[in-house]
Design a protein around this motif. Sequence first.
Motif, mmCIF file in Angstrom:
data_model
loop_
_atom_site.group_PDB
_atom_site.id
_atom_site.type_symbol
_atom_site.label_atom_id
_atom_site.label_comp_id
_atom_site.label_asym_id
_atom_site.label_seq_id
_atom_site.Cartn_x
_atom_site.Cartn_y
_atom_site.Cartn_z
ATOM 1 N N MET A 1 0.842 -1.190 0.000
ATOM 2 C CA MET A 1 0.000 0.000 0.000
ATOM 3 C C MET A 1 0.881 1.245 0.000
ATOM 4 O O MET A 1 1.873 1.312 0.742
ATOM 5 N N ALA A 2 0.515 2.219 -0.823
ATOM 6 C CA ALA A 2 1.326 3.441 -0.917
ATOM 7 C C ALA A 2 1.366 4.189 0.402
ATOM 8 O O ALA A 2 2.367 4.802 0.759
ATOM 9 N N ASP A 3 0.253 4.170 1.137
ATOM 10 C CA ASP A 3 0.172 4.880 2.415
ATOM 11 C C ASP A 3 -0.041 3.885 3.554
ATOM 12 O O ASP A 3 -0.872 4.096 4.425
ATOM 13 N N GLY A 4 0.697 2.791 3.529
ATOM 14 C CA GLY A 4 0.510 1.736 4.518
ATOM 15 C C GLY A 4 0.703 2.197 5.945
ATOM 16 O O GLY A 4 -0.017 1.761 6.854
ATOM 17 N N ASP A 5 1.656 3.104 6.170
ATOM 18 C CA ASP A 5 1.918 3.569 7.540
ATOM 19 C C ASP A 5 0.726 4.314 8.126
ATOM 20 O O ASP A 5 0.529 4.334 9.342
ATOM 21 N N SER A 6 -0.084 4.949 7.270
ATOM 22 C CA SER A 6 -1.231 5.701 7.775
ATOM 23 C C SER A 6 -2.363 4.791 8.224
ATOM 24 O O SER A 6 -3.329 5.259 8.822
ATOM 25 N N LYS A 7 -2.249 3.500 7.956
ATOM 26 C CA LYS A 7 -3.283 2.551 8.367
ATOM 27 C C LYS A 7 -2.951 1.906 9.706
ATOM 28 O O LYS A 7 -3.512 0.885 10.072
ATOM 29 N N TYR A 8 -2.028 2.500 10.433
ATOM 30 C CA TYR A 8 -1.648 1.976 11.748
ATOM 31 C C TYR A 8 -2.310 2.820 12.829
ATOM 32 O O TYR A 8 -2.174 4.044 12.849
ATOM 33 N N PHE A 9 -3.067 2.157 13.715
ATOM 34 C CA PHE A 9 -3.798 2.863 14.766
ATOM 35 C C PHE A 9 -3.350 2.325 16.133
ATOM 36 O O PHE A 9 -3.888 1.329 16.612
ATOM 37 N N PRO A 10 -2.349 2.963 16.745
ATOM 38 C CA PRO A 10 -1.851 2.467 18.033
ATOM 39 C C PRO A 10 -2.884 2.633 19.139
ATOM 40 O O PRO A 10 -3.479 3.695 19.293
ATOM 41 N N ILE A 11 -3.115 1.578 19.898
ATOM 42 C CA ILE A 11 -4.080 1.611 20.988
ATOM 43 C C ILE A 11 -3.402 2.184 22.223
ATOM 44 O O ILE A 11 -2.310 1.757 22.611
ATOM 45 N N GLY A 12 -4.031 3.154 22.861
ATOM 46 C CA GLY A 12 -3.452 3.742 24.064
ATOM 47 C C GLY A 12 -4.529 4.265 24.984
ATOM 48 O O GLY A 12 -5.723 4.141 24.723
ATOM 49 N N GLY A 13 -4.104 4.877 26.068
ATOM 50 C CA GLY A 13 -5.060 5.439 27.015
ATOM 51 C C GLY A 13 -5.904 4.363 27.658
ATOM 52 O O GLY A 13 -5.538 3.187 27.732
ATOM 53 N N VAL A 14 -7.090 4.745 28.131
ATOM 54 C CA VAL A 14 -8.040 3.823 28.752
ATOM 55 C C VAL A 14 -9.389 4.006 28.083
ATOM 56 O O VAL A 14 -9.865 5.137 27.924
ATOM 57 N N THR A 15 -10.015 2.903 27.682
ATOM 58 C CA THR A 15 -11.329 2.950 27.058
ATOM 59 C C THR A 15 -12.408 2.949 28.130
ATOM 60 O O THR A 15 -12.426 2.068 28.996
ATOM 61 N N ILE A 16 -13.295 3.940 28.084
ATOM 62 C CA ILE A 16 -14.411 4.042 29.023
ATOM 63 C C ILE A 16 -15.708 3.843 28.245
ATOM 64 O O ILE A 16 -15.971 4.559 27.275
ATOM 65 N N ILE A 17 -16.503 2.856 28.663
ATOM 66 C CA ILE A 17 -17.751 2.521 27.979
ATOM 67 C C ILE A 17 -18.906 2.685 28.958
ATOM 68 O O ILE A 17 -18.816 2.255 30.113
ATOM 69 N N THR A 18 -19.981 3.300 28.499
ATOM 70 C CA THR A 18 -21.217 3.330 29.285
ATOM 71 C C THR A 18 -22.137 2.241 28.756
ATOM 72 O O THR A 18 -22.237 2.037 27.543
ATOM 73 N N ALA A 19 -22.807 1.538 29.659
ATOM 74 C CA ALA A 19 -23.614 0.388 29.257
ATOM 75 C C ALA A 19 -24.829 0.250 30.156
ATOM 76 O O ALA A 19 -24.801 0.640 31.337
ATOM 77 N N GLU A 20 -25.887 -0.286 29.593
ATOM 78 C CA GLU A 20 -27.067 -0.620 30.392
ATOM 79 C C GLU A 20 -26.929 -2.000 31.028
ATOM 80 O O GLU A 20 -27.246 -2.202 32.193
ATOM 81 N N LEU A 21 -26.459 -2.963 30.239
ATOM 82 C CA LEU A 21 -26.285 -4.320 30.740
ATOM 83 C C LEU A 21 -25.147 -4.957 29.972
ATOM 84 O O LEU A 21 -25.182 -5.034 28.742
ATOM 85 N N VAL A 22 -24.130 -5.401 30.690
ATOM 86 C CA VAL A 22 -22.961 -5.988 30.052
ATOM 87 C C VAL A 22 -23.145 -7.491 29.967
ATOM 88 O O VAL A 22 -23.417 -8.157 30.974
ATOM 89 N N SER A 23 -22.989 -8.013 28.781
ATOM 90 C CA SER A 23 -23.001 -9.465 28.585
ATOM 91 C C SER A 23 -21.867 -9.809 27.641
ATOM 92 O O SER A 23 -21.779 -9.266 26.543
ATOM 93 N N ALA A 24 -20.978 -10.677 28.088
ATOM 94 C CA ALA A 24 -19.822 -11.044 27.282
ATOM 95 C C ALA A 24 -19.291 -12.376 27.782
ATOM 96 O O ALA A 24 -19.661 -12.851 28.856
ATOM 97 N N VAL A 25 -18.409 -12.973 26.979
ATOM 98 C CA VAL A 25 -17.786 -14.222 27.411
ATOM 99 C C VAL A 25 -16.847 -13.923 28.566
ATOM 100 O O VAL A 25 -16.346 -12.806 28.734
ATOM 101 N N SER A 26 -16.601 -14.949 29.382
ATOM 102 C CA SER A 26 -15.817 -14.736 30.602
ATOM 103 C C SER A 26 -14.411 -14.241 30.316
ATOM 104 O O SER A 26 -13.848 -13.455 31.084
#
Length: 679
Positions: free
Chosen positions: A406-431
């Motif tokens: 890809m000509a702009d391959g480096d621009s497709k990199y999204f480093p994960i950082g910080g802390v993700t805060i989610i608001t939810a009514e009811l959380v259901s997920a695998v353990s």
Amino acid sequence: MNENKKDMIRPIEIPIEKERFIKPFLVGKEYQGKGGDILTNVEKTNSENIQEENNHFMTSPFIRVSAETADIAANYAKMFSDCYGDTKSLEPYLALAIDGYQKANGVIAPAIMKMGMQMGVHLNFALQLLRRIINVQDTSEGEKFSVSYCVEVTVYLKRGTVRKFEATIPSEKIKNPEWLKKATRSLATIPNDKDKKEEFWDIVQDCIETENVPREIIYPAAGWRCVPDIGWRYIFHDGIISEQTPFVHTSGTKYTLELRGGWIGIADTFYKAVDMMNICNDGRASTSLFLITHAAVLTKLFKLANYPISFIYILEAPTNSRKTSLSLAVSQVFDRDKLIADAEFATATNCGIEKTLSLYPDAPVHIDDFKPGVSRSDQKTLEKKLDEVARFGGNGVPKMRMTDFMADGDSKYFPIGGVTIITAELVSAVSSSESRMFITEFGKDTVMNDRLKYYQDQRWILPSHLYDFLAWVTADFEAVVDFIRTRFPDLRDEFSFEFGRYSEMYATFLVTAEILAQYACAKGFWSKEVGGDFVRSVKSIILVDLRAMEEKVRLRDKGKLILDALLYAIDHHIIKSVELTKDTCSQRLAVYENDDFYFIQIRELRRLVSEYVSVYRENREVVNDDELCSELEKKDAIEISIKKDGSRERARKLPVQRGNTLRYLYIKKAVLKEANEDV
């Protein structure tokens, strides 16, 4: 007046830093123009002057002109070099004419220029380097740098007017004249032949080689950066926290801090900020939210200490409980002119959420409104998305893509950082995903609206407090990293939890609380006793949430649900287990047993689980055979057969073969007994 009388040009003095002197020369009166502004290109000796005294007059020994005038004369002289060769002797005449013309309020066209600029013979513009810009891009291999030049273009039009333009050009494009055409709207002379192009390249080269110009560093996002020649600093839109450095900042219009002058670093601001922990009437959710905000702005320090933040934060509450308003008021650090979430869980795509998670390397990211789907398929889609977010945020590892071609391959990199805060009514997920979530719950009337409204109105309090907090951390950056490195493992081992990640959550909150207490004591806002009381209160609040999470995970454990359903069926004689022998094997029954195992067909076990769920109104359901086997395998409740080719077989034929080719799960009785004891 007698024609033989000598007319003397009076000396002129101009206060300038640089002086140029014109040698004595004679001016023929017959060549003198109406305003004395056209001079001959003749220089004569004193002996010749004596012979022609009646026709000429001599200037004073020296006449001072400004450095700017001398530069203009020098550049004018260059314009005649093609015709006359060396034009150095022409410069004094031109300088005197220009000086007199300017004093008569004349405008020199087309070559008026500022000292230090470069202009060619055939071109009508000059360039001046304003800044050398370093653009930083985050890639999978670290920071990548590219250079651009901020250039001022001065264009001298034929009618005598001067136009100035400013342009920022990447280093790889600055020697292509196309940028000049766009920047000046085609007013500059565009080089179209060999001589002009070579002259253009010379002008550009002289420009970009200019020394002692400011260096500007532009980062793609706010957060901690190791700035060259400076060290670790927290960068935001307007520069560096704790320093007046306008030429180091983030790109674009994001990452602004709403600060109030005179309120940074004072006790009142700190007290107002920590009172955010009392927005909730029980203090639980608001306290943990306040602390996770501080942990988020220290993300890089946790990583440098080799204890990265490995979980996401979830506010779980009913509809209209003010959970989103609470989250944004207490934890949105940047761009608080609008308190809005960074993404909506229901409407954002997976790729959109992935990009959102890279917005703030060292600050909270807000994703709003996770709630149950309207149908079973919608619910599965939402749970899959939540699982992906939990793994992105919990592991801090971005999605890897094939970008080599890809000509702009480096621009497709999204480093994960910080802390993700989610608001939810009811959380259901695998353990496995729930182990990456810190979930704090509160009721519909928990948030005190009057206090919440105060912080929604006074939006400057949080960023003004964090500015001073981060300035304090900057001054002792290495010491804070060392503190996290030594203190984190001690706190992690202080309590035992259902999941190892819960121990890391506990340590993250407590380390952050202790750093905050050290800051308050160092600034004189708290005494050591008050700081100790604060840390102890945080410990009790975090423990309550973690123990509640443990209980919820235990109840939602599908593997335990399957074992409980089987135990229930056995105890209530819903199924009848027959001892496996050569005689009974051929009966092709659904359930057999021996001393070590229950042998049960998958479809029979799924039927038992379905009936158990309907009786006890469980909100959990085993989706398919593969999930059922996976959950039992996590519990080490089934025996797996490994074939010669390395493949694994969960359901297989009975160990006694006599007219029965059906496949059964081998359920371990020892594991089933342990599950029964836990009930």
